[in-house]
Design a protein around this motif. Structure first.
Motif, PDB file in Angstrom:
ATOM      1  N   GLU A 123       0.949  -1.231   0.015  1.00  0.00           N
ATOM      2  CA  GLU A 123      -0.126   0.075   0.053  1.00  0.00           C
ATOM      3  C   GLU A 123       0.795   1.181  -0.103  1.00  0.00           C
ATOM      4  O   GLU A 123       0.618   2.229  -0.690  1.00  0.00           O
ATOM      5  N   ILE A 124       1.820   1.409   0.906  1.00  0.00           N
ATOM      6  CA  ILE A 124       2.883   2.306   0.810  1.00  0.00           C
ATOM      7  C   ILE A 124       3.644   2.479  -0.640  1.00  0.00           C
ATOM      8  O   ILE A 124       3.787   3.614  -1.096  1.00  0.00           O
ATOM      9  N   ILE A 125       3.981   1.470  -1.387  1.00  0.00           N
ATOM     10  CA  ILE A 125       4.666   1.293  -2.669  1.00  0.00           C
ATOM     11  C   ILE A 125       3.442   1.899  -3.441  1.00  0.00           C
ATOM     12  O   ILE A 125       3.814   3.011  -4.572  1.00  0.00           O
ATOM     13  N   LYS A 126       2.374   1.557  -3.534  1.00  0.00           N
ATOM     14  CA  LYS A 126       1.144   1.988  -4.427  1.00  0.00           C
ATOM     15  C   LYS A 126       0.873   3.436  -4.243  1.00  0.00           C
ATOM     16  O   LYS A 126       0.916   4.031  -5.437  1.00  0.00           O
ATOM     17  N   GLU A 127       0.877   3.849  -2.802  1.00  0.00           N
ATOM     18  CA  GLU A 127       0.580   5.363  -2.781  1.00  0.00           C
ATOM     19  C   GLU A 127       1.667   6.384  -3.375  1.00  0.00           C
ATOM     20  O   GLU A 127       1.423   7.257  -3.980  1.00  0.00           O
ATOM     21  N   ASP A 128       2.915   5.793  -3.178  1.00  0.00           N
ATOM     22  CA  ASP A 128       4.094   6.496  -3.736  1.00  0.00           C
ATOM     23  C   ASP A 128       4.131   6.640  -5.240  1.00  0.00           C
ATOM     24  O   ASP A 128       4.365   7.621  -5.619  1.00  0.00           O
ATOM     25  N   ARG A 129       3.737   5.408  -5.766  1.00  0.00           N
ATOM     26  CA  ARG A 129       3.750   5.544  -7.371  1.00  0.00           C
ATOM     27  C   ARG A 129       2.551   6.257  -7.792  1.00  0.00           C
ATOM     28  O   ARG A 129       2.869   6.986  -8.848  1.00  0.00           O
ATOM     29  N   GLU A 130       1.234   6.314  -7.175  1.00  0.00           N
ATOM     30  CA  GLU A 130       0.252   7.155  -7.488  1.00  0.00           C
ATOM     31  C   GLU A 130       0.654   8.618  -7.328  1.00  0.00           C
ATOM     32  O   GLU A 130       0.447   9.666  -8.123  1.00  0.00           O
ATOM     33  N   LYS A 131       1.197   8.939  -6.391  1.00  0.00           N
ATOM     34  CA  LYS A 131       1.953  10.313  -6.014  1.00  0.00           C
ATOM     35  C   LYS A 131       2.783  10.820  -7.229  1.00  0.00           C
ATOM     36  O   LYS A 131       2.587  11.884  -7.660  1.00  0.00           O
ATOM     37  N   GLN A 132       3.524  10.039  -7.481  1.00  0.00           N
ATOM     38  CA  GLN A 132       4.521  10.488  -8.292  1.00  0.00           C
ATOM     39  C   GLN A 132       3.886  10.566  -9.795  1.00  0.00           C
ATOM     40  O   GLN A 132       4.242  11.374 -10.985  1.00  0.00           O
ATOM     41  N   ALA A 133       2.851   9.620 -10.260  1.00  0.00           N
ATOM     42  CA  ALA A 133       2.242   9.941 -11.328  1.00  0.00           C
ATOM     43  C   ALA A 133       1.314  11.279 -11.666  1.00  0.00           C
ATOM     44  O   ALA A 133       1.232  11.889 -12.495  1.00  0.00           O
ATOM     45  N   VAL A 134       0.701  11.472 -10.179  1.00  0.00           N
ATOM     46  CA  VAL A 134       0.046  12.955 -10.342  1.00  0.00           C
ATOM     47  C   VAL A 134       0.903  13.974 -10.510  1.00  0.00           C
ATOM     48  O   VAL A 134       0.746  14.920 -11.336  1.00  0.00           O
ATOM     49  N   ASN A 135       2.193  14.091  -9.785  1.00  0.00           N
ATOM     50  CA  ASN A 135       3.275  15.128  -9.569  1.00  0.00           C
ATOM     51  C   ASN A 135       3.769  15.176 -11.272  1.00  0.00           C
ATOM     52  O   ASN A 135       4.279  16.084 -11.749  1.00  0.00           O
ATOM     53  N   SER A 136       3.857  13.804 -12.023  1.00  0.00           N
ATOM     54  CA  SER A 136       4.517  13.951 -13.580  1.00  0.00           C
ATOM     55  C   SER A 136       3.529  14.570 -14.314  1.00  0.00           C
ATOM     56  O   SER A 136       4.101  15.162 -15.474  1.00  0.00           O
ATOM     57  N   ARG A 137       2.160  14.906 -13.804  1.00  0.00           N
ATOM     58  CA  ARG A 137       1.243  15.849 -14.873  1.00  0.00           C
ATOM     59  C   ARG A 137       1.342  15.131 -16.318  1.00  0.00           C
ATOM     60  O   ARG A 137       0.888  15.838 -17.002  1.00  0.00           O
ATOM     61  N   ASN A 138       1.352  13.874 -16.340  1.00  0.00           N
ATOM     62  CA  ASN A 138       1.354  13.054 -17.600  1.00  0.00           C
ATOM     63  C   ASN A 138      -0.016  12.682 -17.558  1.00  0.00           C
ATOM     64  O   ASN A 138      -0.368  11.599 -16.715  1.00  0.00           O
ATOM     65  N   PRO A 139      -1.035  12.922 -18.349  1.00  0.00           N
ATOM     66  CA  PRO A 139      -2.359  12.199 -18.518  1.00  0.00           C
ATOM     67  C   PRO A 139      -2.395  10.989 -18.635  1.00  0.00           C
ATOM     68  O   PRO A 139      -3.260  10.189 -18.745  1.00  0.00           O
ATOM     69  N   ALA A 142      -1.964   9.651 -14.906  1.00  0.00           N
ATOM     70  CA  ALA A 142      -2.965   9.789 -13.980  1.00  0.00           C
ATOM     71  C   ALA A 142      -3.893  11.006 -14.620  1.00  0.00           C
ATOM     72  O   ALA A 142      -3.047  11.648 -15.227  1.00  0.00           O
ATOM     73  N   LYS A 143      -5.055  10.679 -14.211  1.00  0.00           N
ATOM     74  CA  LYS A 143      -6.175  12.006 -14.693  1.00  0.00           C
ATOM     75  C   LYS A 143      -7.230  11.891 -13.924  1.00  0.00           C
ATOM     76  O   LYS A 143      -7.658  11.061 -13.196  1.00  0.00           O
ATOM     77  N   GLN A 144      -7.720  13.213 -13.691  1.00  0.00           N
ATOM     78  CA  GLN A 144      -9.025  13.241 -12.877  1.00  0.00           C
ATOM     79  C   GLN A 144     -10.336  13.080 -13.710  1.00  0.00           C
ATOM     80  O   GLN A 144     -10.473  13.470 -14.867  1.00  0.00           O
ATOM     81  N   ASN A 145     -11.242  12.425 -13.021  1.00  0.00           N
ATOM     82  CA  ASN A 145     -12.588  12.061 -13.745  1.00  0.00           C
ATOM     83  C   ASN A 145     -13.489  13.040 -13.309  1.00  0.00           C
ATOM     84  O   ASN A 145     -13.134  14.344 -12.849  1.00  0.00           O
ATOM     85  N   SER A 146     -14.581  13.015 -13.936  1.00  0.00           N
ATOM     86  CA  SER A 146     -15.673  14.168 -13.675  1.00  0.00           C
ATOM     87  C   SER A 146     -16.005  14.406 -12.399  1.00  0.00           C
ATOM     88  O   SER A 146     -16.543  15.390 -11.813  1.00  0.00           O
ATOM     89  N   LYS A 147     -15.717  13.266 -11.214  1.00  0.00           N
ATOM     90  CA  LYS A 147     -15.902  13.715  -9.926  1.00  0.00           C
ATOM     91  C   LYS A 147     -14.718  14.281  -9.028  1.00  0.00           C
ATOM     92  O   LYS A 147     -14.763  14.430  -7.932  1.00  0.00           O
ATOM     93  N   GLY A 148     -13.580  14.584 -10.011  1.00  0.00           N
ATOM     94  CA  GLY A 148     -12.392  15.051  -9.399  1.00  0.00           C
ATOM     95  C   GLY A 148     -11.491  13.916  -8.744  1.00  0.00           C
ATOM     96  O   GLY A 148     -10.620  14.375  -8.151  1.00  0.00           O
ATOM     97  N   GLU A 149     -11.897  12.614  -8.996  1.00  0.00           N
ATOM     98  CA  GLU A 149     -11.052  11.678  -8.421  1.00  0.00           C
ATOM     99  C   GLU A 149      -9.853  11.059  -9.483  1.00  0.00           C
ATOM    100  O   GLU A 149     -10.171  11.213 -10.795  1.00  0.00           O
ATOM    101  N   TRP A 150      -8.764  10.850  -8.764  1.00  0.00           N
ATOM    102  CA  TRP A 150      -7.774  10.348  -9.628  1.00  0.00           C
ATOM    103  C   TRP A 150      -8.040   9.015 -10.150  1.00  0.00           C
ATOM    104  O   TRP A 150      -8.243   7.975  -9.231  1.00  0.00           O
ATOM    105  N   GLU A 151      -7.646   8.746 -11.372  1.00  0.00           N
ATOM    106  CA  GLU A 151      -7.645   7.636 -12.134  1.00  0.00           C
ATOM    107  C   GLU A 151      -6.172   7.642 -12.475  1.00  0.00           C
ATOM    108  O   GLU A 151      -5.801   8.157 -13.237  1.00  0.00           O
TER     109      GLU A 151
END
Length: 202
Positions: A123-139, A142-151
């Motif tokens: 879970e720690i590894i997963k959260e770290d990878r997701e954080k890096q994906a968001v920070n990369s700003r690469n759609p 990672a991208k936000q859906n209509s509800k503002g949730e990250w996919e």
């Protein structure tokens, strides 16, 4: 030099020990060279020796994220508590620190404790990878859906086969942890070693 030569002569002159195991090896503690062995390169099931890698990987992750093993708490899942085989007698909902769970892994060889640690640190590894994906700003990652949730694109989870929509969370996390175990084995030049779970039970 004479001492080294005499030691080598002694080793050569000593007959290999009688061992009933189908595969075995005796290595030189200084340079890792094989002194005696039989079928030493034949792949064999590791069983609970797997837990050494599980514990080592937990240590590496704790060191990377500066986690205190006596303060980091883990909640045992239904999946972990239901793992068959040798057990630390954990129950669903138990809350233990990482330090105690490591004892549960290495002393009674608890498959349940190994699985609980695998889930938690994955879970720690997963959260770290997701954080890096968001920070990369690469759609693509990672991208936000209509509800503002990250996919997130599954590629950020590596080759673990993780599927957040179809596979239960616990199994996904264990897959992710096992992938990290195999990556770590490669880093340690354990080229003939592969893991399929964090406890070693087939």
């Amino acid at each position: 030099i004479k001492m080294e030569e005499s030691l080598q002569d002694l080793i050569v002159s000593i007959p290999p020990p009688y061992v009933t195991a189908k595969c075995w090896g005796v290595l030189d503690g200084d340079d890792g060279s094989l002194l005696f062995g039989r079928n030493e390169h034949v792949p064999r099931e590791m069983a609970s020796i797997t837990k050494v890698m599980t514990s080592y990987l937990v240590y590496r992750i704790m060191k990377r994220f500066k986690i205190n093993p006596k303060k980091e708490m883990v909640t045992v899942s239904k999946y972990a508590s239901g793992i068959n085989g040798t057990s630390a007698r954990l129950r669903e909902g138990d809350i233990l620190c990482v330090y105690d769970l490591l004892h549960g892994v290495m002393l009674p060889s608890g498959n349940d404790a190994a699985t609980a640690l695998a889930e938690h640190f994955a879970e720690i590894i997963k959260e770290d990878r997701e954080k890096q994906a968001v920070n990369s700003r690469n759609p693509r990652l990672a991208k936000q859906n209509s509800k503002g949730e990250w996919e997130f694109n599954k590629m950020i989870y590596g080759n673990s086969g993780i599927d957040t929509k179809k596979t239960p969370k616990s199994r996904n996390l264990v897959k992710l942890f096992v992938e990290e175990m195999n990556k770590t084995a490669t880093l340690l030049e354990m080229h003939n070693t592969s893991y399929s779970n964090p406890h070693g039970m087939c």
